[in-house]
Design an enzyme around this catalytic site. Structure first.
Site, mmCIF file in Angstrom:
data_model
loop_
_atom_site.group_PDB
_atom_site.id
_atom_site.type_symbol
_atom_site.label_atom_id
_atom_site.label_comp_id
_atom_site.label_asym_id
_atom_site.label_seq_id
_atom_site.Cartn_x
_atom_site.Cartn_y
_atom_site.Cartn_z
ATOM 1 N N LEU A 201 15.195 -29.820 33.576
ATOM 2 C CA LEU A 201 14.654 -28.607 32.979
ATOM 3 C C LEU A 201 13.144 -28.519 33.167
ATOM 4 O O LEU A 201 12.401 -29.424 32.798
ATOM 5 C CB LEU A 201 14.969 -28.545 31.484
ATOM 6 C CG LEU A 201 14.625 -27.213 30.813
ATOM 7 C CD1 LEU A 201 15.455 -26.068 31.398
ATOM 8 C CD2 LEU A 201 14.823 -27.285 29.305
ATOM 9 N N TRP A 202 12.721 -27.402 33.788
ATOM 10 C CA TRP A 202 11.309 -27.048 33.876
ATOM 11 C C TRP A 202 10.932 -26.460 32.510
ATOM 12 O O TRP A 202 11.268 -25.321 32.198
ATOM 13 C CB TRP A 202 11.093 -26.002 34.940
ATOM 14 C CG TRP A 202 10.991 -26.389 36.377
ATOM 15 C CD1 TRP A 202 9.940 -26.101 37.203
ATOM 16 C CD2 TRP A 202 11.962 -27.045 37.220
ATOM 17 N NE1 TRP A 202 10.196 -26.557 38.490
ATOM 18 C CE2 TRP A 202 11.426 -27.142 38.523
ATOM 19 C CE3 TRP A 202 13.229 -27.585 36.976
ATOM 20 C CZ2 TRP A 202 12.111 -27.736 39.578
ATOM 21 C CZ3 TRP A 202 13.917 -28.181 38.018
ATOM 22 C CH2 TRP A 202 13.365 -28.269 39.300
ATOM 23 N N ILE A 239 13.097 -34.107 32.310
ATOM 24 C CA ILE A 239 12.220 -33.010 31.920
ATOM 25 C C ILE A 239 11.070 -32.900 32.913
ATOM 26 O O ILE A 239 10.404 -33.886 33.222
ATOM 27 C CB ILE A 239 11.643 -33.230 30.505
ATOM 28 C CG1 ILE A 239 12.756 -33.205 29.450
ATOM 29 C CG2 ILE A 239 10.550 -32.206 30.187
ATOM 30 C CD1 ILE A 239 13.409 -31.864 29.252
ATOM 31 N N LYS A 240 10.839 -31.674 33.402
ATOM 32 C CA LYS A 240 9.663 -31.405 34.223
ATOM 33 C C LYS A 240 8.657 -30.641 33.381
ATOM 34 O O LYS A 240 8.990 -29.637 32.754
ATOM 35 C CB LYS A 240 10.022 -30.580 35.458
ATOM 36 C CG LYS A 240 8.792 -30.229 36.307
ATOM 37 C CD LYS A 240 9.085 -29.211 37.386
ATOM 38 C CE LYS A 240 7.807 -28.863 38.145
ATOM 39 N NZ LYS A 240 7.985 -27.766 39.114
ATOM 40 N N GLN A 241 7.420 -31.119 33.395
ATOM 41 C CA GLN A 241 6.383 -30.486 32.580
ATOM 42 C C GLN A 241 5.033 -30.590 33.271
ATOM 43 O O GLN A 241 4.774 -31.531 34.023
ATOM 44 C CB GLN A 241 6.303 -31.176 31.202
ATOM 45 C CG GLN A 241 5.334 -30.568 30.228
ATOM 46 C CD GLN A 241 5.619 -29.113 29.938
ATOM 47 O OE1 GLN A 241 5.053 -28.227 30.593
ATOM 48 N NE2 GLN A 241 6.503 -28.848 28.966
#
Length: 353
Positions: A201-202, A239-241
């Site tokens: 998830l972005w 998780i992409k952040q």
């Protein structure tokens, strides 16, 4: 600390600032830090089915970082997100989708993330050679005036049919459309898990009110950290952040829940501590945090990329997902940049702060 001379030279006068810092607010002993046993320690006892475990294993055990617990992913969906001409004019070779996949393979990435069109056109040739991550929703810029909303571009089953090991999606937390996106992607991730695919998830924030006259809090540690926490709640496996550049977003914007003591207790102004708060919001590192590499600025790209990798690794993160800094360069330069980032994660002397 004995560290790669090249890394120290790139960090320059800030080498000690990044390499010697110790996180004292949320300590490394409180984290689940990346290792080759990640899947056994975290997911074997979860509700993920054996096929999801296999997909995660394919992703974590591929490429130059295979077996380390870290990830280096090439993401190229900017042809939709930022428009193709603007994204590829610096290197028109990447209008051809096959070159995107070739770059990820040559650089030794764990996987390549792109659109249904890019990966679908090359699925039979490459799906068995590098893990595919299909980005299932996008914000397109052809609507006039421009709007900012993530729209589904295809079905999860189509990603599974082309041999993808994972699906990726973006939620614009804070936007008017975020509740709809949250529902859509929670359902999509459930279907992906049922089919045996991993989920990424972005966790991006977007609201005009988040940018004040004082500062842009779209990348504040507290606001992005909460986005991460919602992301792991809908069972994102990764998780992409964006890397945080400030803090106090809730306080300065004046919304949500905050207390002065929470800032004092959890973090400092040091970039590694700010990123550590993002990691903590990913169930204390049990769900891997990969930070994005940001846009290409030219000559400073290598220094910025290595610095981001050092911050992410020392904070307890699980790697980088870097696109524009690599594909907006000549092919070999893109390969070299991605491998320089990977070297940070292979460098044993660069430890968790």
């Amino acid at each position: 600390m004995k560290t790669s001379k090249n890394v120290i030279e790139l960090l320059g006068e800030k080498a000690d600032f990044y390499l010697e810092h110790v996180c004292e607010k949320i300590t490394k002993d409180e984290l689940q830090t990346p290792s080759k046993a990640n899947i056994d320690k975290i997911f074997v006892q979860s509700n993920r089915n054996p096929q999801v475990l296999r997909s995660l294993s394919q992703l974590y055990n591929h490429g130059n970082l295979g077996g380390t617990g870290y990830l280096s992913i090439l993401p190229v969906d900017q042809g939709i997100e930022h428009s193709a001409a603007f994204s590829f004019y610096k290197n028109p070779d990447y209008f051809d989708p096959e070159n995107i996949i070739k770059l990820a393979i040559e650089a030794g990435c764990n996987g390549v993330a792109s659109t249904f069109g890019v990966l679908g056109l090359n699925a039979r040739k490459y799906a068995h050679k590098i893990p595919f991550i299909v980005k299932i929703n996008h914000n397109e810029l052809l609507t006039y005036p421009n709007k900012y909303d993530q729209t589904l571009f295809g079905k999860v089953k189509s990603a599974w049919n082309m041999g993808a090991v994972a699906v990726g999606a973006t939620i614009y937390f804070g936007s008017k459309e975020s509740n709809r996106q949250l529902k859509e992607i929670a359902e999509a991730f459930e279907e992906a898990h049922n089919l045996g695919m991993a989920t990424i998830l972005w966790c991006y924030t977007r609201n005009e009110a988040f940018k004040t006259g004082k500062e842009d809090y779209h990348v504040s540690a507290d606001v992005t950290g909460q986005a991460n926490h919602i992301g792991v709640t809908i069972q994102a496996d990764i998780i992409k952040q964006k890397l945080p550049t400030n803090n106090f977003g809730f306080k300065e914007i004046g919304f949500g829940k905050y207390d002065d003591e929470m800032y004092k207790t959890l973090t400092t102004e040091h970039p590694i501590d700010l990123c550590r708060l993002q990691v903590a919001n990913c169930y204390m590192g049990k769900i891997g945090l990969i930070n994005s590499g940001g846009g290409s600025k030219g000559e400073s790209d290598l220094t910025e990329a290595v610095t981001t990798a050092v911050i992410n690794k020392r904070a307890g993160g699980s790697g980088l997902i870097m696109g524009r800094k690599a594909f907006q360069k000549p092919f070999i330069k893109g390969v070299e940049l991605l491998q320089s980032v990977q070297q940070v994660y292979l460098e044993d002397s660069i430890t968790i702060a």
